[in-house]
Design a protein around this motif. Structure first.
Motif, PDB file in Angstrom:
ATOM      1  N   HIS A  23       0.831  -1.198   0.000  1.00 44.22           N
ATOM      2  CA  HIS A  23       0.000   0.000   0.000  1.00 44.22           C
ATOM      3  C   HIS A  23       0.874   1.260   0.000  1.00 44.22           C
ATOM      4  CE1 HIS A  23       0.644   0.468   4.391  1.00 44.22           C
ATOM      5  NE2 HIS A  23       0.129   1.686   4.251  1.00 44.22           N
ATOM      6  N   ARG A  71      -1.117  13.694   6.574  1.00 43.30           N
ATOM      7  CA  ARG A  71      -1.447  12.581   5.689  1.00 43.30           C
ATOM      8  C   ARG A  71      -2.572  13.040   4.774  1.00 43.30           C
ATOM      9  NH1 ARG A  71      -3.741   6.568   7.196  1.00 43.30           N
ATOM     10  NH2 ARG A  71      -3.761   5.791   5.058  1.00 43.30           N
ATOM     11  N   GLU A  76      -4.783  12.892   0.827  1.00 44.28           N
ATOM     12  CA  GLU A  76      -5.272  12.115  -0.306  1.00 44.28           C
ATOM     13  C   GLU A  76      -6.045  13.054  -1.212  1.00 44.28           C
ATOM     14  OE1 GLU A  76      -7.309   8.529   0.689  1.00 44.28           O
ATOM     15  OE2 GLU A  76      -5.797   7.871   2.138  1.00 44.28           O
ATOM     16  N   GLU A  81       1.041   5.574   0.883  1.00 43.46           N
ATOM     17  CA  GLU A  81       0.494   6.717   1.602  1.00 43.46           C
ATOM     18  C   GLU A  81       1.177   7.982   1.115  1.00 43.46           C
ATOM     19  OE1 GLU A  81      -0.656   4.726   5.944  1.00 43.46           O
ATOM     20  OE2 GLU A  81       1.111   5.998   5.768  1.00 43.46           O
ATOM     21  N   TYR A  82       0.465   9.107   1.297  1.00 44.02           N
ATOM     22  CA  TYR A  82       0.995  10.396   0.874  1.00 44.02           C
ATOM     23  C   TYR A  82       0.998  11.354   2.070  1.00 44.02           C
ATOM     24  CZ  TYR A  82       0.217   8.533  -3.797  1.00 44.02           C
ATOM     25  OH  TYR A  82       0.240   7.753  -4.915  1.00 44.02           O
ATOM     26  N   TYR A  83       2.117  12.064   2.231  1.00 45.02           N
ATOM     27  CA  TYR A  83       2.247  13.025   3.314  1.00 45.02           C
ATOM     28  C   TYR A  83       2.613  14.401   2.761  1.00 45.02           C
ATOM     29  CZ  TYR A  83       1.811   9.595   7.039  1.00 45.02           C
ATOM     30  OH  TYR A  83       1.313   8.643   7.910  1.00 45.02           O
ATOM     31  N   THR A 120      -7.513   4.835   5.708  1.00 41.68           N
ATOM     32  CA  THR A 120      -7.482   5.650   4.505  1.00 41.68           C
ATOM     33  C   THR A 120      -8.613   6.680   4.568  1.00 41.68           C
ATOM     34  OG1 THR A 120      -9.004   4.241   3.263  1.00 41.68           O
ATOM     35  CG2 THR A 120      -6.653   3.649   3.211  1.00 41.68           C
TER      36      THR A 120
END
Length: 420
Positions: free
Chosen positions: A59, A144, A146, A61-63, A312
């Motif tokens: 998976h 974090r 999205e 993730e975006y920060y 998420t």
């Protein structure tokens, strides 16, 4: 240069409170720069970057990183991560939230109406970064991220003040694939407010009665739930589906935190009360605890509607039972006992029990709540064990204490021996 800078950022992320992937083997794949907020020829120059992190299980993730650039050879005041190439020039890269000059430059560029308020980083524990703008406003930087609107900003727009903060501005950014995302927002700073966690722990340690405040907190949550239902609507969900999700979450948690293994069978039984029912679901807070509340002369204010950091955005936006939030506060009152000199003693236990019962009375008029509440409380405690194991290992015994109490027949030694 890029690889070494990415590695430096990754080490830095592992050290900061707001990073939710500690100890999970994340790798920083790339940093995607967004347009600078300031001209390149000023020092510091400030921009946001999207850090894409890949995990061993596949998976991503975006920060959100807030980055300041200084000329090569200068002595920046903040945490220096390394150097980078920007428009053909080598610059020093600084975490802008550690640099007062960079923060002042950022606020002046993005929210000029607040440029003269003064700025500092709020020191409390958060999964985001909050900048204090004088005495009237807060600038919350989402970490974090999205695609699409941030849940917190979305709720504050819909509810528009009252028992939630007033929204005064939003910082939007372009997502790498052409969509937009919320990078931050400016909200009111509630006057004369005390953090709910600090208020409750001080009362517990001092043996002060907290029941009236707990009761009014329950009423405040009920009001927010009613307004959320009006703004976002309600739906129905089979209790069997909810129980299945909780069981699956427990199984995953046992893998992440073996402390849970001896109790897993008994914990699964706690979810059976959900089966055969139809649950009303709606938008909820999703991560409700005393640290998400403020108490002031105007009463309780509920903050931070982003949901549990480990989920998420899609999972956090999914409608859930209001008992999810109620369970979060029930667990929070149990956490308060950790501040008492004798957390398991009669005085601390009675304080937590009385506060919990008063909160439930304020919320629903009964000291026990709905009969599905127990399943939600266990689900929350399981989540807490994994969270604390990864972020605050010294605290992990607090949720484990609740797990042991809920499964009195389990024998940790025997069960672990049988598994070996």
């Amino acid at each position: 240069m890029t690889n070494s800078l990415n590695s430096a950022w990754m080490r830095h992320l592992e050290s900061v409170r707001w990073f939710g992937g500690k100890g999970a083997g994340a790798h920083l794949e790339r940093r995607i720069p967004l347009p600078a907020y300031t001209p390149r020829d000023v020092a510091p120059s400030v921009r946001s970057e999207v850090a894409e992190l890949a995990y061993p299980d596949g998976h991503t993730e975006y920060y959100h990183l807030l980055v300041a650039h200084y000329p090569e050879g200068s002595t920046p005041p903040g945490t220096v991560l390394g150097t980078d190439e920007v428009a053909g020039e080598t610059v020093q890269v600084v975490d802008a939230t550690t640099d007062p000059d960079a923060l002042a430059t950022f606020v002046a560029a993005t929210e000029p109406a607040f440029a003269d308020n003064g700025v500092r980083v709020w020191s409390g524990e958060q999964s985001n970064t909050t900048l204090v703008l004088g005495s009237t406003d807060l600038y919350k930087l989402f970490r974090r991220i999205e695609p699409g609107p941030n849940l917190d900003a979305e709720v504050l727009v819909a509810l528009g003040g009252g028992s939630v903060p007033e929204l005064r501005g939003r910082l939007l950014g372009a997502w790498p694939e052409g969509q937009s995302t919320d990078l931050g927002m400016v909200i009111e700073r509630v006057a004369e407010a005390t953090d709910g966690w600090e208020l409750a722990t001080a009362a517990c340690v001092a043996g002060e009665d907290f029941t009236e405040r707990a009761r009014s907190l329950g009423a405040a949550l009920r009001d927010v739930h009613m307004r959320l239902a009006l703004s976002f609507g309600t739906d129905e969900r089979p209790g069997d589906d909810v129980a299945d999700v909780m069981v699956a979450r427990l199984d995953a948690a046992v893998q992440a935190a073996p402390d849970l293994a001896p109790y897993a069978e008994g914990l699964r039984d706690a979810f059976e009360v959900l089966r055969g029912r139809t649950l009303t679901v709606q938008r909820v807070h999703g991560d409700f605890h005393l640290g998400q509340t403020l108490y002031s002369p105007r009463g309780w204010t509920i903050i931070d509607f982003e949901g549990e950091p480990a989920k998420t955005a899609a999972e956090r936006r999914e409608p859930d039972s209001v008992w999810r939030d109620v369970a979060g506060m029930v667990r929070s009152f149990d956490y308060v006992r950790s501040a008492h000199p004798d957390p398991s003693g009669a005085a601390a236990t009675a304080w937590a029990d009385e506060a919990r019962e008063a909160f439930l009375t304020g919320y629903c008029g009964a000291t026990s709540g709905d009969d599905v509440l127990g399943g939600y409380v266990i689900d929350k405690a399981v989540y807490e064990v994994v969270y604390e194991r990864r972020n605050r290992p010294d605290w992990v015994d607090i949720p484990l204490r609740a797990i042991r109490a809920a499964t009195p027949g389990a024998s940790p030694h025997q069960t672990l021996t049988e598994k070996e």
